[in-house]
Design an enzyme around this catalytic site. Structure first.
Site, PDB file in Angstrom:
ATOM      1  N   GLU B 283       0.773  -1.290   0.038  1.00  0.00           N
ATOM      2  CA  GLU B 283      -0.020   0.002   0.220  1.00  0.00           C
ATOM      3  C   GLU B 283       0.948   1.363   0.028  1.00  0.00           C
ATOM      4  O   GLU B 283       0.578   2.089  -0.709  1.00  0.00           O
ATOM      5  CB  GLU B 283      -1.043  -0.045   1.279  1.00  0.00           C
ATOM      6  CG  GLU B 283      -2.009   0.807   1.067  1.00  0.00           C
ATOM      7  CD  GLU B 283      -2.952   0.586   2.217  1.00  0.00           C
ATOM      8  OE1 GLU B 283      -3.794  -0.517   2.185  1.00  0.00           O
ATOM      9  OE2 GLU B 283      -3.090   1.492   3.176  1.00  0.00           O
ATOM     10  N   GLU B 286       2.309   1.822  -3.613  1.00  0.00           N
ATOM     11  CA  GLU B 286       1.321   2.298  -4.316  1.00  0.00           C
ATOM     12  C   GLU B 286       1.018   3.717  -4.089  1.00  0.00           C
ATOM     13  O   GLU B 286       0.804   4.427  -4.926  1.00  0.00           O
ATOM     14  CB  GLU B 286      -0.153   1.459  -3.998  1.00  0.00           C
ATOM     15  CG  GLU B 286      -1.171   1.804  -4.994  1.00  0.00           C
ATOM     16  CD  GLU B 286      -2.643   0.971  -4.964  1.00  0.00           C
ATOM     17  OE1 GLU B 286      -2.605   0.188  -3.776  1.00  0.00           O
ATOM     18  OE2 GLU B 286      -3.466   1.423  -5.260  1.00  0.00           O
ATOM     19  N   CYS B 309      -8.032  -1.697   4.086  1.00  0.00           N
ATOM     20  CA  CYS B 309      -7.726  -3.088   4.890  1.00  0.00           C
ATOM     21  C   CYS B 309      -8.840  -3.400   5.709  1.00  0.00           C
ATOM     22  O   CYS B 309      -9.226  -4.384   6.169  1.00  0.00           O
ATOM     23  CB  CYS B 309      -6.414  -2.912   5.919  1.00  0.00           C
ATOM     24  SG  CYS B 309      -6.017  -1.275   6.228  1.00  0.00           S
ATOM     25  N   SER B 329      -6.920   2.207  -2.250  1.00  0.00           N
ATOM     26  CA  SER B 329      -5.734   1.428  -2.618  1.00  0.00           C
ATOM     27  C   SER B 329      -6.308  -0.183  -3.097  1.00  0.00           C
ATOM     28  O   SER B 329      -7.383  -0.458  -2.470  1.00  0.00           O
ATOM     29  CB  SER B 329      -4.868   1.100  -1.543  1.00  0.00           C
ATOM     30  OG  SER B 329      -4.110   0.227  -1.604  1.00  0.00           O
ATOM     31  N   LYS B 368     -14.660  -9.453   8.420  1.00  0.00           N
ATOM     32  CA  LYS B 368     -13.672 -10.512   7.963  1.00  0.00           C
ATOM     33  C   LYS B 368     -14.296 -11.924   7.572  1.00  0.00           C
ATOM     34  O   LYS B 368     -13.881 -12.512   6.853  1.00  0.00           O
ATOM     35  CB  LYS B 368     -12.806 -10.572   9.059  1.00  0.00           C
ATOM     36  CG  LYS B 368     -12.066  -9.411   9.253  1.00  0.00           C
ATOM     37  CD  LYS B 368     -10.916  -9.306   8.338  1.00  0.00           C
ATOM     38  CE  LYS B 368     -10.206  -7.959   8.266  1.00  0.00           C
ATOM     39  NZ  LYS B 368      -9.350  -7.613   7.121  1.00  0.00           N
ATOM     40  N   GLU B 371     -15.675 -11.341   4.256  1.00  0.00           N
ATOM     41  CA  GLU B 371     -14.620 -10.970   3.373  1.00  0.00           C
ATOM     42  C   GLU B 371     -13.760 -12.291   2.918  1.00  0.00           C
ATOM     43  O   GLU B 371     -13.821 -12.301   1.535  1.00  0.00           O
ATOM     44  CB  GLU B 371     -13.581 -10.107   4.043  1.00  0.00           C
ATOM     45  CG  GLU B 371     -12.051  -9.583   3.148  1.00  0.00           C
ATOM     46  CD  GLU B 371     -11.232  -8.883   3.899  1.00  0.00           C
ATOM     47  OE1 GLU B 371     -10.787  -9.590   4.975  1.00  0.00           O
ATOM     48  OE2 GLU B 371     -10.463  -8.227   3.274  1.00  0.00           O
ATOM     49  N   GLU B 376     -13.385 -13.772  -5.079  1.00  0.00           N
ATOM     50  CA  GLU B 376     -12.004 -13.434  -5.729  1.00  0.00           C
ATOM     51  C   GLU B 376     -10.951 -13.900  -4.689  1.00  0.00           C
ATOM     52  O   GLU B 376      -9.663 -13.821  -5.206  1.00  0.00           O
ATOM     53  CB  GLU B 376     -11.964 -11.747  -6.084  1.00  0.00           C
ATOM     54  CG  GLU B 376     -12.103 -10.855  -4.803  1.00  0.00           C
ATOM     55  CD  GLU B 376     -13.563 -10.565  -4.490  1.00  0.00           C
ATOM     56  OE1 GLU B 376     -14.626 -11.294  -4.949  1.00  0.00           O
ATOM     57  OE2 GLU B 376     -13.815  -9.513  -4.069  1.00  0.00           O
ATOM     58  N   CYS B 513     -10.007  -1.156  14.535  1.00  0.00           N
ATOM     59  CA  CYS B 513     -10.434  -2.548  14.959  1.00  0.00           C
ATOM     60  C   CYS B 513     -10.568  -3.113  16.605  1.00  0.00           C
ATOM     61  O   CYS B 513     -11.320  -3.857  17.001  1.00  0.00           O
ATOM     62  CB  CYS B 513      -9.258  -3.532  14.413  1.00  0.00           C
ATOM     63  SG  CYS B 513      -9.227  -3.175  12.693  1.00  0.00           S
TER      64      CYS B 513
END
Lengths: 163, 583, 583
Positions: B283, B286, B309, B329, B368, B371, B376, B513
Site C-alpha cells: 500500500e 502504491e 484493509c 488502494s 472478515k 471478506e 475473488e 479494529c
C-alpha cells in the site's frame, strides 16, 4: 426483484422530482405512487428510495407503519366493513365474520380470483345506517349477516360483466 | 451551573443539563436502564425512551418519567425505588420477557446478555403475564446471525446502522406488537446494503444479533489428521482477549494468546501483524507511486488514496459509492494477504497442497467472515482463508478446551509468518494504518531515517482527524476517519472536489479494529476502547523493530518469492479489485 | 322575487345515504316545473338519524328541515310543500328536542352554507375575525385567547391561548401552525364534518394563529381517508388565496401566511402531536418524549403550534364576539361548547354541539331521544379508545374535562356511543383495546406488549377461560401501562378496561364464574337452541343457516348442531316463532 416497467419508473422519477426529491415528502410521494400504481411493491419502494436518496429500509419502515399503504395489489372490489364504534355495537363483527367465511380471506387479504379485497375501516360517518359496508363509492347500510351472500353475488356478477 | 434536587429523600447539587439518569449516576445511584446507551468518547447516544425500564417518580408529574430523557430541574423531587417505581419497572420487565423466547440456556448471548442480567437485578423469578409472542423469520448471513424474536426494540442497532454508520440497512418495520427491526423488504443481510461491520452486534443487548459461530469448524479441522492447521491473529485481538478472562481492559495478552492457540492444537501460530507489514509495503508503494504520478501532473492518477484493509469499509463503498471504487488502494487486507501468502509461499515451504492447509483467522471483526468468503479470494474453490473466528469465539473455544489463559506462560509466534514490527501492531487502532504507512513511506521517499516514530498528530479518538506530515519539503496531507458516517463525509467531499487530502485512512468501527464487532462486548463502556488503544501503542513502543520495511521476514519474502512490492506476483496475490454493488 | 333556497346535507354521511340522488331528482323536477329555486350543497346538518336531510327556505320564511328524504318523500315535498304550501311528512321541528338544547359555535355554518363558495362564508361574518386581528397586536390576540378559556378539543384539553403564547415566546426565524385533522377515534367524525361543511373557519383560525405566534406557514395534517374534506379544503384554500386572505401582505397588514396540506396514511397514533410532526416529516409516526414540546422544537425542528380542527373552528367566533362572550358559556373550568358524534343504540344519532356543562342525561334522553326500541340504557362511552364507559349513575354528570375524568372517562375528541342491554361491557373493553393494539406504534414496551397481554386476558374472560385472580392482574397491569407508557395513546388505552371493570364488575364476574354473558354477545359463551314446543318445522332456519348446522325435516322439530354452529345469529333473527333461544 421483479423489474419495473419503464413507464412506471419514469413516473416515479418525475413524481419524486415534483417533490424536489425531498425526503420529507416521502409520504406524499408514496400516496401518489399508490394512487397511480395501485400498490407499492418492493421495486417501487426501491426506486423512490433511490430518488429521494434515503435507504430502502426507511421507505419500507414507513410503508409498513401506515395502514393506508399496501405492498400487495388489491382486488377489483374493495369490500370495507366499518368497524367504527357505532357499527361495532350494531353487530359489524358478525358481518365481518360472514365475509371472512364466505370469501375465505383474512382482513387485508384478496380472494384467489382477484375479485375482492376484504378490509375494515373506521367510521365513514354514516352511523345512522350502522352497520355499514362500503364497496367503492357504494354504501350498504343496516347490513345483516344474511345479506352478505347477496352482496358478494352481486359483485361477482359485476366482475363477470367487466370481464 | 448547577441545580438542587432531591433523590430518594436526600438532597444533592448536580450539574444543570444532566438527565435524571446521569445526575443519579453522578451521586452513586444506578438507575437500571435497557434501551439507553451513551458512548461518551465517540458522542453516540441512544435514548428513544422506549423500554421504560429507567422510569422514576417525579413529584408533581402525573406519570412516571423515563430518567434517560428527563433533564433535572431545580427543586425536582425524584424517587428511584418507591413501591410504585419498583412495581412498574418489574411489570414492564415481565412484559418484555413475556415476549421473549426463553432460550437463555442455549442462547449465544448467555452470560453476556443485558436483558438477562437486568431480569436478575430486578429479581424477576416468575412471569405473571403470558401470551402470543412475536414470530419473525430469522436471518443468517456469512457473518451475522439475526433472531428478531429476541429483539426488544431498544433500537440501538438501528441507531448505529443509520446515524453512526449511515449504512441504512436496519430499520424499524411494521408497527405495534408486530414491530421489528429488520433490513428493507425483510431480505437477508447478504442481499442488503449491510457492510457486516458488526456494530449492531456490538451494541445489541440481547441475542437478537450475534456473530455466526464457526468455532466448531475449527475443532473439526484441528482433529483432522490430514490437515495442517495454521492460525493468524489480528493486532486488536491481543488487546481485548484478556477481558474475556477477567483481565482489566487494556491488558495485553499476546504471549498467553499464542500459548493458548498452541495448546488448542494449531500447528503454526502466526501473526496477522506480519501481513500488516506486508500491506504497508504494497500500500505504501502504491501510495508513493500515485503521489509521484500526481505531483508529476499525470491526469490519470487520482488522489487521495484511501486505505483498503477494512472489509466493511470496502463493502460500504462498493454499495454506496461504486463510482469512486478506483480511489481506494488495491492492496488486499492483511487477513487476505496472509491467506494468499500462506497458501502459496508457506504451503510450498511445507510441500503440501493448499487444500491440506487450513488457514484460520482470529479477528476483532465480523466483516472478515464475509471478506474471506468473497469469490475473488479463492483458487479453484479453495479459499485463501478458511475460517474466521472473532475474539469472542476464540475466548469461548479456549474455555471449551479447558485452558485457563491466565495461567499460561508467554510464548512467541512461529516463523516465518509470525514476525512483525510495531507498525503492524498499531493497525488495530484508528490512525494506526496511516502512521505505519507514513513510517515506511517517509523513509522510502526521502531516503532518510525518521527522527521520531510516534506521530501524535495522527493519534486520538476524534471521528475525523487530519494532519500534515512534512515529507522533507513535501507536505503530505492526511485524513483519518473511523465510523462509516465519518467516512461518508470524506467521500462526499472527494466526490464534490472539496477534498484536499493526499491519503486517507478509513476504519469502519468506532476506534478502529479495537472497537470491532467481534470484540468482547463493551456494554456501553467505551472508555475500554481507549485502554485497548493504549495497549497497542505500548506494544508498538516495546518492539525492537517498528517500521514495516525493516521486518527481516518481509524482506526475505520479497527476496525469495515476490520480487518487489507491486511486482506481477505481488499484484496477483496481494492486490484486488472492487465491484459495483449498487442495485 | 327571491328564489326558494333548498339545501342538501352533503357531507360524506349524506352522500353515503344517497343525498346526491335526491338532489338530482329535485334538480330535474324543479326545472321541468320551472320552479325558481336555488339548490345548494352544504356540509352535514347534524341530523345523521334522518339522512338524507334537506332544508327549504321559502322566500321571506324561516328554513324548514326535512329528514329521511327518499324519492317518494322528495316528490311529496315538491308536490305539496313547494307547489301547494302544505305541510308534509318528514319535517324536523326546529324547536324539537334535537335542536333545543344545542348551541352551535364550531358547527354554526355546517349545513348552512355552501362550503365551496367563499362568499357564503364571508356573508356570515367570515374573515371578520381576521380583519379584526390584524389591527390588534399579536400579544393582544393571545391574551384574548387566554381570557376566552378555550381548551384543546382534540382530547387533552390544554389551554389554547397558553399553547399560542408558548410558541410565540420561542425564538426562531421560522415557525409553523399545524392543524391536526387526523381524526382517529373510531366513533367520531366532527373534524371531518367541519372541514366538509365549513373549511374557511379553520383556515381563518390558522391565519389568526400564525399572526399571533409569528408563523408564516400553516400545515393541515389530514387523513387521506377523507377525500371529500380534502377536496373542499383545497377549494377553500384556493378561494382564500384569490381573495387575499392567504398569501403575501394579507389585508395590507404586512403579514404573510399560506397553508399546505399534508396527508396522514392511516395511523391513529399520529393524532399525538410529536408523532404527527414526525409523520409530516416523512417518517414513521412514532411519538417522542416531551419535553421538548412542539412549541419549542416541532416540525423541522422549528417551534410549532398544533391545534385540532374543532378547536380552530371556535376561534373566529371568539375573536368576533370577544373572549367574555365565550367565557360566559360553559362551566368554571371548561368554556364554550363541545361537539359530539352521538351514535349507538339511540333514537337520534347525529352530530351535536352543546354548551359545556350539559349533562349526559340531557344529551342522551333529550337530544338523542333515548334508547331505540324497548331496551334499557346501560352505558355511554365517551372519549373513544382513551375514554371509558359510564353507567346510569353518572348520567347527571355535567360534561366538562374535569368531571368526565373524575367519573373515569374523558372528553376525548367527542365520540359518544350509547349502549343498551344487548351490549357486553367486557366485549366493549376488548373492542377498544383491540383498536389500541392495532394502532400502537410499538415504540414503548408497556403499550406494545402490555396492551396485548391485557387483551389476551380479556379474551380469556369472553372465552370463559379466565379465573377471578385475572381481574386483579388486569387492574394491576392497566395501572402500570397508564403510568409508564410513552405517549397519550398508551397512557389512556387501559381506560375502557378500567372503567368497565369498575362500573360493571358483576358482568366480568358473570363471565368468569358462570360463563355467562348477559348480552349474549360472547360467542364462546352462548349456544343457540331450538325449543321443541315452539318449533313448527317451517325450515326457515334450516334454509338460512350458512353452515348447515341445522337439520330437521319439514314439519318436524329442528335441531342445531352446537359444534358446527358459528353463532352468526341468522336463525335467531329469522325464526318467526321465537323457537330459537340463546342459552
Amino acid at each position: 426483484m421483479a423489474t419495473l416497467s419503464e413507464n412506471s419508473r419514469k413516473f416515479l422519477v418525475e413524481l419524486c422530482k415534483k417533490y424536489r426529491n425531498d425526503e420529507h415528502e416521502l409520504i406524499n410521494v408514496l400516496h401518489e405512487a399508490q394512487d397511480e400504481l395501485g400498490y407499492l411493491p418492493v421495486e417501487v419502494q426501491h426506486v423512490i428510495a433511490g430518488e429521494l436518496n434515503i435507504p430502502d429500509a426507511r421507505v419500507y419502515g414507513v410503508v409498513t407503519f401506515y395502514s393506508f399503504f399496501t405492498m400487495v395489489p388489491k382486488g377489483k372490489f374493495d369490500i370495507s366493513i366499518c368497524m367504527g364504534t357505532a357499527c361495532y355495537v350494531k353487530g359489524s363483527e358478525l358481518i365481518l365474520d360472514e365475509f371472512k367465511r364466505r370469501l375465505k380471506v383474512k382482513v387485508g387479504g384478496t380472494t384467489e380470483d382477484g375479485i375482492f379485497t376484504l378490509s375494515t375501516l373506521r367510521c365513514v360517518g354514516a352511523c345512522s345506517l350502522a352497520p355499514v359496508v362500503s364497496i367503492g363509492s357504494k354504501v350498504f347500510g343496516n347490513v345483516t349477516p344474511l345479506q352478505v351472500k347477496k352482496i358478494i353475488d352481486e359483485y361477482v356478477e359485476k366482475a363477470e360483466e367487466l370481464h | 451551573m448547577s441545580v438542587k434536587i432531591t433523590i430518594d429523600n436526600t438532597q444533592h447539587t448536580v450539574k444543570k443539563g444532566l438527565t435524571v439518569l446521569e445526575a443519579a449516576q453522578s451521586i452513586g445511584i444506578e438507575i437500571p436502564s435497557l434501551c439507553y446507551m451513551k458512548l461518551h468518547d465517540i458522542n453516540i447516544e441512544n435514548k428513544p425512551g422506549g423500554c421504560r425500564i429507567c422510569v422514576v417518580e417525579v413529584k408533581g408529574r402525573k406519570n412516571l418519567v423515563p430518567s434517560c430523557c428527563t433533564e433535572v430541574e431545580d427543586g425536582m423531587d425524584i424517587k428511584t425505588h418507591s413501591m410504585r417505581v419498583i412495581n412498574a419497572r418489574r411489570t414492564v420487565m415481565e412484559l418484555i420477557l413475556s415476549n421473549h423466547p426463553a432460550e437463555c440456556l442455549t442462547c449465544a448471548k448467555a452470560g453476556d446478555c443485558e436483558l438477562q442480567s437486568l431480569a436478575d437485578r430486578l429479581g424477576i423469578r416468575e412471569l405473571h403475564y403470558e401470551g402470543e409472542k412475536t414470530h419473525v423469520r430469522k436471518g443468517n448471513s456469512p457473518a451475522i446471525s439475526r433472531d428478531p424474536n429476541k429483539c426488544i426494540l431498544c433500537r440501538r442497532c438501528e441507531m448505529m446502522c443509520n446515524d453512526v454508520q449511515t449504512v441504512g440497512c436496519l430499520g424499524a418495520v411494521n408497527r405495534g406488537f408486530h414491530s421489528v427491526v429488520a433490513p428493507a423488504f425483510d431480505k437477508d443481510l447478504i442481499n442488503s446494503v449491510c457492510t457486516f461491520c458488526g456494530q449492531c452486534v456490538a451494541v445489541c443487548p440481547t441475542g437478537a444479533l450475534t456473530e455466526i459461530d464457526e468455532s466448531a469448524k475449527v475443532v473439526r479441522a484441528l482433529n483432522d489428521p490430514t490437515k495442517t492447521v495454521i492460525v493468524q491473529t489480528a493486532p486488536a485481538v491481543r488487546a481485548a482477549l484478556g477481558e474475556e478472562f477477567g483481565n482489566a481492559p487494556g491488558t495485553l495478552v499476546t504471549g498467553k494468546m499464542v500459548a493458548a492457540l498452541r495448546r488448542l492444537g494449531f500447528h503454526h501460530v502466526f501473526d496477522t501483524d506480519f501481513a500488516a507489514d506486508l500491506t504497508i509495503m504494497e500500500e505504501g508503494t502504491e501510495m508513493l507511486r500515485r503521489l509521484k504520478g500526481y505531483l508529476a501532473g499525470d491526469k490519470d492518477v487520482k488522489l487521495p488514496i484511501l486505505t483498503s484493509c477494512c472489509p466493511a469499509w470496502v463493502n460500504f463503498f462498493e454499495h454506496q459509492f461504486p463510482d469512486m471504487r478506483d480511489i481506494p488502494s488495491t492492496a488486499r487486507s492483511p487477513q487476505q494477504m496472509f491467506g494468499a501468502i500462506a497458501k502459496t509461499y508457506f504451503a510450498d515451504m511445507l510441500k503440501i497442497d493448499r487444500k491440506d492447509l487450513i488457514v484460520v483467522s482470529i479477528m476483532p471483526c465480523l466483516a472478515k467472515k464475509y471478506e474471506r468468503a468473497r469469490p475473488e479470494f479463492q483458487q479453484n474453490g479453495n479459499p485463501d482463508v478458511d475460517i474466521v473466528l472473532s475474539t469472542r469465539e476464540l475466548a469461548r473455544l479456549i474455555k471449551l478446551c479447558n485452558i485457563d489463559l491466565n495461567m499460561l506462560p508467554d510464548e512467541d509466534f512461529d516463523q516465518p509468518l509470525g514476525e512483525s514490527t510495531g507498525a503492524g501492531v498499531i493497525f488495530g487502532t484508528t490512525g494506526g494504518v496511516i502512521e505505519a504507512a507514513v513510517r515506511t513511506a517517509y523513509e522510502v521517499h526521502t531516503g532518510k531515517d525518521l527522527p521520531k516514530l510516534e506521530f501524535e498528530e495522527l493519534r486520538g479518538m476524534d471521528g475525523l482527524r487530519e494532519a500534515t506530515i512534512d515529507f522533507d519539503g513535501l507536505p503530505l496531507r492526511i485524513g483519518i476517519a473511523h465510523g462509516l458516517g465519518n467516512a461518508r463525509k470524506l467521500l462526499e467531499d472527494i466526490r464534490s472536489g472539496k477534498s484536499h487530502f493526499h491519503a486517507i485512512e478509513i476504519m469502519s468501527c468506532p476506534g478502529g479494529c479495537i472497537g470491532g464487532g467481534g470484540q468482547p462486548y463493551h456494554h456501553g463502556h467505551v472508555e475500554i476502547l481507549k485502554k485497548r488503544q493504549l495497549a497497542l501503542y505500548s506494544e508498538d513502543g516495546s518492539k525492537k523493530l517498528r517500521k514495516s520495511h525493516e521486518n527481516p521476514y518481509i524482506q526475505a519474502l520479497y527476496k525469495n518469492f515476490l520480487g518487489a512490492p507491486m511486482s506481477n506476483l505481488a499484484h496477483l496475490l496481494l492486490h484486488t479489485h472492487y465491484f459495483d454493488k449498487k442495485y | 322575487m327571491e328564489n326558494t333556497i333548498i339545501k342538501f346535507a352533503m357531507g360524506t354521511c349524506g352522500i353515503a345515504s344517497g343525498t346526491q340522488d335526491i338532489l338530482n331528482l329535485f334538480d330535474k323536477e324543479l326545472s321541468r316545473l320551472n320552479y325558481p329555486a336555488q339548490l345548494v350543497k352544504t356540509g352535514c346538518m347534524g341530523h345523521c338519524y334522518a339522512e338524507p336531510t334537506i332544508s327549504i327556505t321559502l322566500p321571506g320564511r324561516e328554513p324548514v328541515y326535512f329528514g329521511n328524504v327518499n324519492e317518494e318523500r322528495a316528490r311529496d315535498i315538491i308536490d305539496h310543500f313547494l307547489l301547494k304550501g302544505d305541510k308534509t311528512e318528514g319535517i324536523i321541528p326546529p324547536e324539537g328536542d334535537f335542536s333545543k338544547k344545542q348551541f352551535k359555535i364550531a358547527l354554526k355554518n355546517c349545513g348552512e352554507i355552501d362550503p365551496e363558495n367563499i362568499q357564503e362564508y364571508i356573508d356570515r361574518e367570515g374573515y371578520k375575525a381576521l380583519m379584526k386581528c390584524v389591527t390588534m397586536k399579536p400579544e393582544k390576540v393571545i391574551s384574548e385567547m387566554k381570557a376566552s378559556g378555550l381548551r384543546g378539543r382534540g382530547g387533552g384539553g390544554y389551554p389554547t391561548g397558553l399553547k399560542w403564547e408558548n410558541t410565540r415566546k420561542s425564538k426562531s426565524d421560522v415557525k409553523y401552525v399545524v392543524c391536526n385533522a387526523d381524526e382517529g377515534d373510531p366513533g367520531a367524525f366532527m373534524d371531518r364534518s367541519v372541514l366538509e361543511g365549513d373549511p374557511h373557519s379553520v383556515i381563518e383560525a390558522m391565519i389568526i394563529c400564525g399572526y399571533s405566534i409569528g408563523a408564516n406557514k400553516g400545515l393541515v395534517y389530514i387523513r387521506a381517508e377523507y377525500p371529500l374534506a380534502i377536496s373542499r379544503l383545497k377549494t377553500a384554500l384556493h378561494q382564500a388565496r384569490e381573495q387575499g386572505f392567504l398569501g403575501e401582505n394579507i389585508l395590507n397588514s404586512r403579514f404573510s401566511f399560506d397553508i399546505e396540506i399534508r396527508y396522514g396514511a392511516g395511523a391513529f397514533v399520529c393524532g399525538e402531536e410529536t408523532a404527527l410532526i414526525h409523520s409530516m416529516e416523512g417518517m414513521r409516526g412514532e411519538p417522542t418524549f416531551k419535553p421538548p414540546y412542539p412549541s419549542v422544537k416541532g416540525y423541522m425542528g422549528k417551534p410549532t403550534c398544533v391545534n385540532n380542527v374543532e378547536t380552530l373552528a371556535n376561534i373566529p367566533a371568539i375573536i368576533r364576539n370577544g373572549s367574555e362572550w365565550f367565557a360566559s358559556i360553559g362551566t368554571a373550568t371548561s368554556k364554550g361548547t363541545k361537539v359530539f358524534a352521538l351514535a349507538g343504540k339511540i333514537k337520534r344519532t347525529g352530530l351535536i354541539e352543546v354548551p359545556m356543562g350539559t349533562t349526559l342525561r340531557e344529551i342522551i334522553f333529550e337530544i338523542g331521544g333515548g334508547i331505540k326500541g324497548i331496551k334499557k340504557f346501560k352505558a355511554v362511552q365517551t372519549g373513544g379508545p382513551s375514554g371509558g364507559c359510564l353507567s346510569e349513575k353518572y348520567l347527571d354528570t355535567p360534561i366538562d374535562y374535569e368531571h368526565l375524568l373524575e367519573a373515569g372517562s374523558m372528553m376525548g375528541s367527542g365520540g359518544m356511543i350509547v349502549l343498551d342491554e344487548d351490549d357486553c361491557m367486557v366485549s366493549m373493553a376488548k373492542f377498544y383495546l383491540e383498536f389500541s393494539i392495532d394502532e400502537s406504534c410499538g415504540k414503548c414496551a408497556p403499550c406494545r406488549i402490555g396492551n396485548k397481554r391485557l387483551y389476551e386476558m380479556l379474551e380469556r374472560i369472553t372465552d370463559g377461560k379466565a379465573n377471578m385472580s385475572d381481574l386483579q392482574k388486569i387492574k394491576d397491569l392497566s395501572v402500570v401501562i397508564k403510568d409508564t407508557s410513552l405517549c397519550g395513546l398508551g397512557q389512556t388505552s387501559p381506560n375502557p378496561v378500567l372503567s368497565t371493570l369498575n362500573q360493571f364488575h358483576d358482568e366480568y364476574v358473570a363471565h368468569i364464574d358462570e360463563h355467562f354473558c348477559h348480552a349474549h354477545q360472547c360467542k364462546e359463551l352462548i349456544h343457540y337452541v331450538i325449543v321443541a314446543d315452539k318449533c313448527t318445522g317451517c325450515t326457515v332456519c334450516f334454509r338460512n343457516c350458512p353452515v348447515e348446522a341445522i337439520y330437521g325435516d319439514k314439519g318436524e322439530v329442528h335441531t342445531i348442531l352446537d359444534n358446527q354452529c358459528i353463532k352468526c345469529g341468522i336463525c335467531f333473527s329469522k325464526c318467526k316463532f321465537n323457537a330459537i333461544i340463546i342459552n
